[in-house]
Design an enzyme around this catalytic site. Structure first.
Site, mmCIF file in Angstrom:
data_model
loop_
_atom_site.group_PDB
_atom_site.id
_atom_site.type_symbol
_atom_site.label_atom_id
_atom_site.label_comp_id
_atom_site.label_asym_id
_atom_site.label_seq_id
_atom_site.Cartn_x
_atom_site.Cartn_y
_atom_site.Cartn_z
ATOM 1 N N HIS A 123 -4.935 9.945 -27.938
ATOM 2 C CA HIS A 123 -3.694 10.659 -27.615
ATOM 3 C C HIS A 123 -3.746 11.010 -26.126
ATOM 4 O O HIS A 123 -4.827 11.232 -25.582
ATOM 5 C CB HIS A 123 -3.667 11.935 -28.471
ATOM 6 C CG HIS A 123 -2.422 12.738 -28.356
ATOM 7 N ND1 HIS A 123 -2.180 13.591 -27.304
ATOM 8 C CD2 HIS A 123 -1.351 12.850 -29.185
ATOM 9 C CE1 HIS A 123 -1.021 14.178 -27.483
ATOM 10 N NE2 HIS A 123 -0.492 13.743 -28.612
ATOM 11 N N CYS A 366 2.544 9.504 -28.251
ATOM 12 C CA CYS A 366 1.712 9.973 -27.125
ATOM 13 C C CYS A 366 0.430 9.152 -27.037
ATOM 14 O O CYS A 366 -0.657 9.692 -26.779
ATOM 15 C CB CYS A 366 1.383 11.460 -27.249
ATOM 16 S SG CYS A 366 2.828 12.496 -27.321
HETATM 17 N N1 C6P Z 1 -0.147 14.826 -31.802
HETATM 18 C C1 C6P Z 1 1.648 13.740 -33.004
HETATM 19 O O1 C6P Z 1 2.803 13.687 -33.448
HETATM 20 P P1 C6P Z 1 -1.264 19.719 -29.221
HETATM 21 O O2 C6P Z 1 0.088 19.214 -28.799
HETATM 22 O O3 C6P Z 1 -2.070 20.240 -28.068
HETATM 23 O O4 C6P Z 1 -1.221 20.649 -30.390
HETATM 24 O O5 C6P Z 1 -2.046 18.426 -29.805
HETATM 25 C C2 C6P Z 1 -2.207 17.290 -28.992
HETATM 26 C C3 C6P Z 1 -2.875 16.195 -29.752
HETATM 27 C C4 C6P Z 1 -4.152 15.833 -29.390
HETATM 28 N N2 C6P Z 1 -4.824 14.884 -30.070
HETATM 29 C C5 C6P Z 1 -4.285 14.245 -31.127
HETATM 30 C C6 C6P Z 1 -5.100 13.213 -31.855
HETATM 31 C C7 C6P Z 1 -2.985 14.569 -31.537
HETATM 32 O O6 C6P Z 1 -2.457 13.932 -32.574
HETATM 33 C C8 C6P Z 1 -2.255 15.553 -30.824
HETATM 34 C C9 C6P Z 1 -0.850 15.876 -31.197
HETATM 35 C C10 C6P Z 1 1.190 15.013 -32.310
HETATM 36 O O7 C6P Z 1 0.859 12.814 -33.133
HETATM 37 C C11 C6P Z 1 2.182 15.454 -31.288
HETATM 38 S S1 C6P Z 1 2.304 14.340 -29.913
#
Ligand code: C6P
Length: 415
Positions: A123, A366
Site C-alpha cells: 500500500h 492505493c
Molecule cells: N487501505 C483500503 O481500502 P490508514 O489509512 O492509515 O488507516 O491505513 C493505510 C493502509 C496501510 N496498509 C494497508 C495494507 C492498507 O490496506 C491501508 C488502508 C484501505 O485498502 C484504504 S486505502
C-alpha cells in the site's frame, strides 16, 4: 455459520438499512469496518462522563480519563502480545505509524548506499515513506516480487535482502492480493543480514490473531478503524530497545522531561512519541473494539471469514467472465477478494453492484506499483468481516449476475 458470530449482527445497526431499495450488503471492510454499539457507546460514555485531558491534571475527571486511556493501551498490548504497554504508541493509524518509523529510525540510521526492501504489493502508506527516505538519503529501494500464484516470493526475498539492507518493511496481509505474508520468515532473513523488520498490520490485526513477539518484528503498525474502532486512532508497536534508541520527531506538550532555553530532554516510553493532546476518546474506543474482538476470539473471527471465502472464492474463480486476483486456493486467501469483470471498468461494476445494495471498492487500492506489475489499471474488490454472512456472499453473486446481464457478459455493450 457460527452462532456466536451470528448473535453479534444486532450490534451493528448501520447494517440494518436499505440502499437503493435493496438490503445493504457491506463488503468494503478493507477500506473501513463498521462499528459495534459497544464502540460507539464507549465514545459517548467518555464524552458524557469522563472527558478531560490525560497526564496533565490531578482533578477527578483528569484521573479517570488518564486511567481509561492507559487501560486502552494495556488492552492493545495484550491483543498483539507486546511485552509491555510502553512498547505501544498511539498513532493516528497505520500511515502515521509507518511515517513515524521512516522519520525517526529511518532518518537516524539510513545512509547513502543502504538498501530498504519492501514488496511489490505494498500500500502507498508502506511505500512512499521509504521511497522518499531513500531519495533523501541516496539509498536504494528494492522490491520483492510475487510467485505465479500471487503470493510473496520468498526465493526472491532471499535475493533482495542482502548485507546492505537496513530495513525490510512488508504488509502482514495484502489489501489487494488477499494473501497473508510470511512475516516471521522475512524477519529471520532481515535479522540474519542485520536489518530491522517492519510490518504493516492494517489488514491483519482486524482479521487474524497477531503475536508481535512470535513474529519477531521490530515495528508493527495498524489502524483502529479497520478493526471496528474509531477513525483517527491506531497503534505502533516497537521493541523497547529500538524505541529507546531513536529520537522523537514530533515535539510539544507531554513528551518532555525538561525544557531549557536551548535544549530539552524527553520523557520515558511510550509518551516520548505522543506529543500534544492525543485522540483520547479514539484510544478508548479502540480499547472497546479490542474487548469486542477478544470476546468473540480472533480464531473464531478468522474461521468465520475463512468459511465465507471457502464458499465464495471457487464460485468466482469458476466464472469465466471474471478475472480473480491472488491465489485461487481458498486456504491461501483472506476475505479480501479483488476481481474484474472482463470488458467492464471496475468503477462501472462497483456502481452496478451498489444499485443492488452491495458496497465494494473499485480503483487502484492505493497500490499503483502493484497495479502496474499486474498490468492492471484498477480492480473491483469485495472484502468481508465478522458480521458478513453466506447470504452476503450470495447477494454479491446475484448482483454480479445482474451486472453481467446489464453489460452483456463483458462485451461492454449495455443491454
Ligand atoms: N487501505 C483500503 O481500502 P490508514 O489509512 O492509515 O488507516 O491505513 C493505510 C493502509 C496501510 N496498509 C494497508 C495494507 C492498507 O490496506 C491501508 C488502508 C484501505 O485498502 C484504504 S486505502
Amino acid at each position: 455459520m457460527d452462532t456466536k458470530i451470528n448473535n453479534h449482527l444486532a450490534d451493528f445497526p448501520i447494517l440494518n438499512q436499505e440502499v437503493n431499495g435493496e438490503r445493504l450488503v457491506y463488503l468494503d471492510n478493507a477500506a473501513t469496518a463498521q462499528k459495534p454499539l459497544a464502540v460507539t457507546e464507549s465514545l459517548n460514555h467518555f464524552y458524557q462522563t469522563d472527558n478531560a485531558n490525560v497526564h496533565r491534571g490531578v482533578h477527578t475527571l483528569a484521573e479517570r480519563a488518564t486511567e481509561a486511556y492507559e487501560e486502552a493501551r494495556d488492552k492493545v498490548q495484550h491483543f498483539i502480545n507486546a511485552a509491555e504497554p510502553a512498547e505501544v504508541i498511539f498513532t493516528k493509524g497505520t500511515t502515521d505509524g509507518l511515517n513515524l518509523i521512516a522519520s525517526t529510525y529511518g532518518e537516524q540510521n539510513i545512509i547513502a548506499g543502504d538498501e530498504i526492501v519492501i514488496s511489490i504489493t505494498e500500500h502507498h502508506s508502506n511505500l512512499i515513506p521509504w521511497q522518499q527516505l531513500a531519495i533523501r538519503k541516496h539509498a536504494t529501494l528494492k522490491y520483492i516480487g510475487l510467485t505465479e500464484d500471487g503470493e510473496l516470493d520468498l526465493v526472491d526475498a532471499a535475493k533482495q535482502i542482502t548485507n546492505h539492507t537496513k530495513i525490510v518493511s512488508v504488509a502482514h496481509a495484502s489489501n489487494v492480493m488477499g494473501t497473508i505474508n510470511p512475516i516471521a520468515e522475512l524477519a529471520q532473513l532481515a535479522h540474519a543480514h542485520g536489518a530491522i523488520m517492519v510490518a504493516d498490520g492494517a489488514q491483519a490485526v482486524p482479521h487474524v490473531a497477531v503475536d508481535v513477539q512470535a513474529l519477531d518484528v521490530d515495528f508493527y503498525a495498524f489502524s483502529g478503524h479497520k478493526m471496528m474502532g474509531p477513525t483517527g486512532i491506531g497503534a505502533l508497536y516497537g521493541k523497547r530497545e529500538l524505541l529507546e534508541r531513536i529520537k522523537p520527531y514530533q515535539f510539544g506538550g507531554e513528551m518532555i522531561d525538561f525544557v531549557h532555553q536551548q535544549d530539552s530532554t524527553w520523557t520515558q516510553l511510550p509518551w516520548k512519541f505522543e506529543a500534544g493532546t492525543q485522540n483520547i476518546a479514539g484510544a478508548i474506543g479502540l480499547g472497546a473494539a479490542v474487548d469486542y474482538l477478544t470476546d468473540i476470539g480472533m480464531n473464531q473471527v478468522a474461521a468465520h471469514e475463512q468459511s465465507i471465502v471457502d464458499y465464495l472464492l471457487p464460485k468466482l474463480v469458476a466464472d469465466e467472465d471474471l478475472e480473480v486476483y491472488g491465489p485461487h486456493d481458498p486456504a491461501k486467501h483472506t476475505g479480501v477478494i479483488a476481481f474484474n469483470l472482463k470488458g467492464v471498468h471496475p468503477h462501472d461494476v462497483a456502481t452496478a453492484l451498489d444499485m443492488e445494495g452491495v458496497a465494494v471498492r473499485a480503483g487502484h487500492h492505493c497500490a499503483q506499483p502493484l497495479m502496474a506489475y499486474l498490468n492492471l489499471v484498477a480492480t473491483a474488490r469485495a472484502s468481508f468481516y465478522l458480521y458478513n454472512t453466506q447470504e452476503d456472499a450470495d447477494a454479491l453473486l446475484a448482483a454480479l449476475a445482474e451486472t453481467k446481464e446489464f453489460f452483456n457478459h463483458g462485451t461492454g455493450e449495455v443491454k
